[in-house]
Design a protein around this motif. Structure first.
Motif, short mmCIF file in Angstrom:
data_model
loop_
_atom_site.label_atom_id
_atom_site.label_comp_id
_atom_site.label_asym_id
_atom_site.label_seq_id
_atom_site.Cartn_x
_atom_site.Cartn_y
_atom_site.Cartn_z
N HIS A 1 0.84 -1.20 0.00
CA HIS A 1 0.00 0.00 0.00
C HIS A 1 0.88 1.25 0.00
O HIS A 1 1.43 1.65 1.03
CB HIS A 1 -0.94 0.00 1.20
N PHE A 2 1.01 1.88 -1.16
CA PHE A 2 1.78 3.12 -1.27
C PHE A 2 0.80 4.29 -1.24
O PHE A 2 0.43 4.85 -2.27
CB PHE A 2 2.62 3.11 -2.55
N VAL A 3 0.37 4.61 -0.02
CA VAL A 3 -0.60 5.68 0.18
C VAL A 3 -0.01 6.72 1.14
O VAL A 3 0.87 6.40 1.95
CB VAL A 3 -1.94 5.14 0.72
N HIS A 4 -0.51 7.94 1.02
CA HIS A 4 0.04 9.05 1.79
C HIS A 4 -1.08 9.95 2.31
O HIS A 4 -2.14 10.06 1.70
CB HIS A 4 0.98 9.88 0.90
N GLU A 5 -0.79 10.61 3.42
CA GLU A 5 -1.75 11.52 4.03
C GLU A 5 -1.01 12.71 4.63
O GLU A 5 -0.18 12.52 5.52
CB GLU A 5 -2.56 10.80 5.12
N PRO A 6 -1.24 13.93 4.13
CA PRO A 6 -2.22 14.24 3.08
C PRO A 6 -1.64 14.04 1.69
O PRO A 6 -0.42 14.02 1.51
CB PRO A 6 -2.51 15.71 3.33
N VAL A 7 -2.53 13.86 0.73
CA VAL A 7 -2.17 13.84 -0.67
C VAL A 7 -2.71 15.13 -1.29
O VAL A 7 -3.72 15.67 -0.81
CB VAL A 7 -2.72 12.59 -1.37
N SER A 8 -2.05 15.64 -2.33
CA SER A 8 -2.39 16.97 -2.84
C SER A 8 -2.75 16.94 -4.32
O SER A 8 -1.90 17.14 -5.19
CB SER A 8 -1.22 17.94 -2.62
N PRO A 9 -4.04 16.72 -4.63
CA PRO A 9 -4.50 16.91 -6.01
C PRO A 9 -4.73 18.41 -6.24
O PRO A 9 -4.65 19.21 -5.29
CB PRO A 9 -5.82 16.14 -6.04
N PRO A 10 -5.00 18.83 -7.46
CA PRO A 10 -5.26 20.26 -7.71
C PRO A 10 -6.36 20.85 -6.84
O PRO A 10 -6.31 22.02 -6.47
CB PRO A 10 -5.64 20.29 -9.19
N GLU A 11 -7.35 20.04 -6.47
CA GLU A 11 -8.47 20.53 -5.68
C GLU A 11 -8.03 21.06 -4.32
O GLU A 11 -8.72 21.90 -3.72
CB GLU A 11 -9.51 19.43 -5.51
N ARG A 12 -6.90 20.58 -3.82
CA ARG A 12 -6.40 21.08 -2.53
C ARG A 12 -6.02 22.56 -2.62
O ARG A 12 -5.94 23.26 -1.61
CB ARG A 12 -5.20 20.25 -2.07
N PHE A 13 -5.81 23.03 -3.85
CA PHE A 13 -5.45 24.43 -4.08
C PHE A 13 -6.57 25.19 -4.79
O PHE A 13 -6.34 26.20 -5.44
CB PHE A 13 -4.16 24.50 -4.90
N GLU A 14 -7.80 24.63 -4.66
CA GLU A 14 -9.00 25.22 -5.27
C GLU A 14 -8.88 25.28 -6.80
O GLU A 14 -9.34 26.22 -7.44
CB GLU A 14 -9.28 26.61 -4.68
N LEU A 15 -8.25 24.26 -7.36
CA LEU A 15 -8.14 24.10 -8.80
C LEU A 15 -8.98 22.90 -9.22
O LEU A 15 -9.51 22.17 -8.38
CB LEU A 15 -6.67 23.90 -9.20
N VAL A 16 -9.11 22.68 -10.53
CA VAL A 16 -9.93 21.58 -11.04
C VAL A 16 -9.04 20.62 -11.84
O VAL A 16 -8.39 21.02 -12.80
CB VAL A 16 -11.07 22.11 -11.95
N SER A 17 -9.03 19.36 -11.45
CA SER A 17 -8.18 18.36 -12.08
C SER A 17 -8.60 18.08 -13.51
O SER A 17 -9.80 18.04 -13.84
CB SER A 17 -8.22 17.05 -11.30
N HIS A 18 -7.61 17.85 -14.37
CA HIS A 18 -7.87 17.36 -15.71
C HIS A 18 -8.25 15.87 -15.67
O HIS A 18 -9.07 15.42 -16.46
CB HIS A 18 -6.63 17.52 -16.60
N ALA A 19 -7.62 15.12 -14.76
CA ALA A 19 -7.82 13.68 -14.70
C ALA A 19 -8.02 13.24 -13.26
O ALA A 19 -7.11 12.69 -12.62
CB ALA A 19 -6.64 12.94 -15.32
N PRO A 20 -9.23 13.47 -12.70
CA PRO A 20 -9.47 13.07 -11.31
C PRO A 20 -9.76 11.59 -11.14
O PRO A 20 -9.79 11.09 -10.02
CB PRO A 20 -10.70 13.90 -10.93
N SER A 21 -9.97 10.87 -12.25
CA SER A 21 -10.31 9.45 -12.19
C SER A 21 -9.50 8.68 -13.21
O SER A 21 -8.94 9.25 -14.16
CB SER A 21 -11.81 9.25 -12.48
N LEU A 22 -9.46 7.36 -13.04
CA LEU A 22 -8.76 6.53 -14.01
C LEU A 22 -9.44 6.58 -15.37
O LEU A 22 -8.77 6.53 -16.41
CB LEU A 22 -8.69 5.09 -13.50
N GLU A 23 -10.76 6.70 -15.38
CA GLU A 23 -11.46 6.80 -16.65
C GLU A 23 -11.04 8.06 -17.41
O GLU A 23 -10.88 8.03 -18.64
CB GLU A 23 -12.98 6.82 -16.42
N ALA A 24 -10.83 9.15 -16.69
CA ALA A 24 -10.34 10.37 -17.33
C ALA A 24 -8.93 10.18 -17.86
O ALA A 24 -8.58 10.69 -18.93
CB ALA A 24 -10.39 11.54 -16.34
N VAL A 25 -8.11 9.42 -17.13
CA VAL A 25 -6.76 9.10 -17.60
C VAL A 25 -6.82 8.30 -18.89
O VAL A 25 -6.11 8.60 -19.87
CB VAL A 25 -6.00 8.30 -16.52
N PHE A 26 -7.69 7.28 -18.93
CA PHE A 26 -7.83 6.45 -20.13
C PHE A 26 -8.26 7.30 -21.33
O PHE A 26 -7.77 7.13 -22.44
CB PHE A 26 -8.84 5.33 -19.91
#
Length: 340
Positions: free
Chosen positions: A304-329
Motif C-alpha cells: 500500500h503506497f498511500v500518503h496523508e495528506p495527498v495533494s490533487p489540484p483541488e487542494r489548491f482550489e483548482l480543477v483536475s484534468h484527470a481526477p479518475s482513471l477513466e479520465a486518464v484512459f
C-alpha cells in the motif's frame, strides 16, 4: 493567473530544468498559457521540445547537461523561481552526479537576492504514509531512490530550505498511447498498452495493494499555482521549513484499477479470482523471467503506497484534468476495443 512580478516589477523569470520531459513540458505549456512569466527552459535536446514553441519570445533555451552549469551561469543567477524536474537513473555514478551533486551546485549558483522559490521534484516512493522519509529508501533503494533520499536530507538543512517546496509525484500519466500527440508519453501511459495485452490474465487475479496516481497536466496546474503566487512559509503541520507535497489523486486499489480497465475495454471480469498472496508472488518470481532487487521485494511487502495528506489540484482550489482513471484512459486515447 499571471506571472508574479519580481522585486524590480518585471515578470517572473522561471527556470525549468528537465524541460523536454513529460512533466517539464506540461509545466512549461501551462506557464506559457496562464502567465506572462519569462521561461528559461534547460534541456539537452531542443528537438524533443514539442509541446511549446521554441521560438516564443518569452522562451529562452538553455541547451546542455545539468552537470555542465558554467555556460548558463548568468541565466541561472537571473532566475526568480526555479522548477527542478531534471533527474537521472540507471547508472549509479550519473544518478549521484545529477540527483545530488548538480542540485547542490545549482542552488549555489542562484542569486539569494533575486530568488523567491524553488520547486524541487522528488518521488513519493521515498516517503511513508505520514510523508516522512522511509529508512528503507536509503537501505534498499535503487540508485535513483537512494540519491533522491540523500538529496532530500541535504535540502532539509540547506540555507534556502524555507524557499523550497519539495513535490513528490505519485504514479504519473501523460501523453497518449497512439501517435499524433505533441506531449511526451510517460512510462506509465505507455505501459497501458502492455496492461491491455495482459488483461485476459489480470482479470482472474486479485491483489491487496493500493496507490495514488496523477496526470502530468495536473502536476503542471499545481506547480503553476505555486510558481505564480507569492511564496509563503511552510503551512504544513509536522514538517520543517521545507514544504512536502505528495501530488496525487485519492488512492485506488489494484483490484479496482483492473475492474475499471475491464469496463473501459468492455471486457467481462469474473466475480471471483486467485488471490496473489506472498507465496504466490514468490512462486511467480521464480517461474517468470524477471529480476527482482531488494527494493522490489520491499515494495512487494509494502503493497500500500498511500500518503496523508495527498495533494490533487483541488487542494489548491483548482480543477483536475484527470481526477479518475477513466479520465486518464480518455486523455491517453485508450480505445474501448481492438488492438492498440
Amino acid at each position: 493567473m499571471s506571472g508574479v512580478p519580481s522585486g524590480n516589477g518585471r515578470p517572473a523569470r522561471i527556470l525549468i530544468t528537465g524541460a523536454s520531459g513529460c512533466v517539464g513540458q506540461a509545466i512549461a505549456e501551462q506557464l506559457l498559457a496562464s502567465s506572462d512569466a519569462e521561461l528559461l527552459l534547460w534541456l539537452r535536446d531542443p528537438a524533443k521540445l514539442t509541446a511549446v514553441p521554441r521560438q516564443h519570445p518569452r522562451i529562452t533555451l538553455l541547451v546542455g547537461d545539468l552537470r555542465d552549469q558554467a555556460p548558463h551561469a548568468a541565466e541561472i543567477a537571473s532566475a526568480t523561481r526555479v522548477i527542478h524536474t531534471a533527474t537521472a537513473w540507471g547508472d549509479p555514478e550519473r544518478a549521484q552526479q545529477v540527483n545530488v551533486v548538480a542540485v547542490k551546485e545549482l542552488l549555489s549558483r542562484l542569486d539569494p537576492e533575486r530568488l523567491e522559490q524553488i520547486i524541487y521534484f522528488s518521488t513519493a516512493s521515498i516517503l511513508d504514509r505520514q510523508l516522512q522519509l522511509l529508512p528503507e529508501a536509503a537501505a534498499y533503494g535503487t540508485e535513483y531512490i537512494q540519491t533522491k533520499a540523500l538529496c532530500l536530507q541535504q535540502l532539509e538543512s540547506h540555507p534556502l530550505a524555507e524557499r523550497i517546496v519539495a513535490v513528490f509525484p505519485t504514479l504519473v500519466f501523460g501523453g497518449s498511447v497512439g501517435p499524433g500527440d505533441s506531449h511526451p508519453t510517460s512510462y506509465l501511459t505507455a505501459g497501458l498498452k502492455e496492461a491491455v495485452r495482459w488483461l485476459w490474465l489480470a482479470k482472474w487475479l486479485r491483489a491487496e495493494a493500493s496507490f495514488h496516481f496523477i496526470h502530468a497536466a495536473d502536476i503542471a496546474l499545481v506547480c503553476a499555482h505555486l510558481a505564480l503566487n507569492p511564496h509563503q512559509p511552510n503551512p504544513e503541520p509536522n514538517q520543517g521549513p521545507l514544504r512536502r507535497l505528495v501530488l496525487g489523486q485519492p488512492a485506488v486499489t489494484v483490484d479496482d484499477t483492473v475492474s475499471r480497465l475491464c469496463r473501459w475495454r468492455r471486457s467481462w471480469r469474473p466475480p471471483l479470482g486467485l488471490a496473489l498472496n506472498g507465496w504466490w508472488i514468490e512462486a511467480l518470481i521464480r517461474v517468470l523471467p524477471i529480476e527482482v532487487n531488494a527494493w522490489d521485494r520491499f515494495s512487494i511487502r509494502q503493497r500500500h503506497f498511500v500518503h496523508e495528506p495527498v495533494s490533487p489540484p483541488e487542494r489548491f482550489e483548482l480543477v483536475s484534468h484527470a481526477p479518475s482513471l477513466e479520465a486518464v484512459f480518455e486523455l491517453a486515447g485508450l480505445p474501448n476495443r481492438g488492438a492498440i
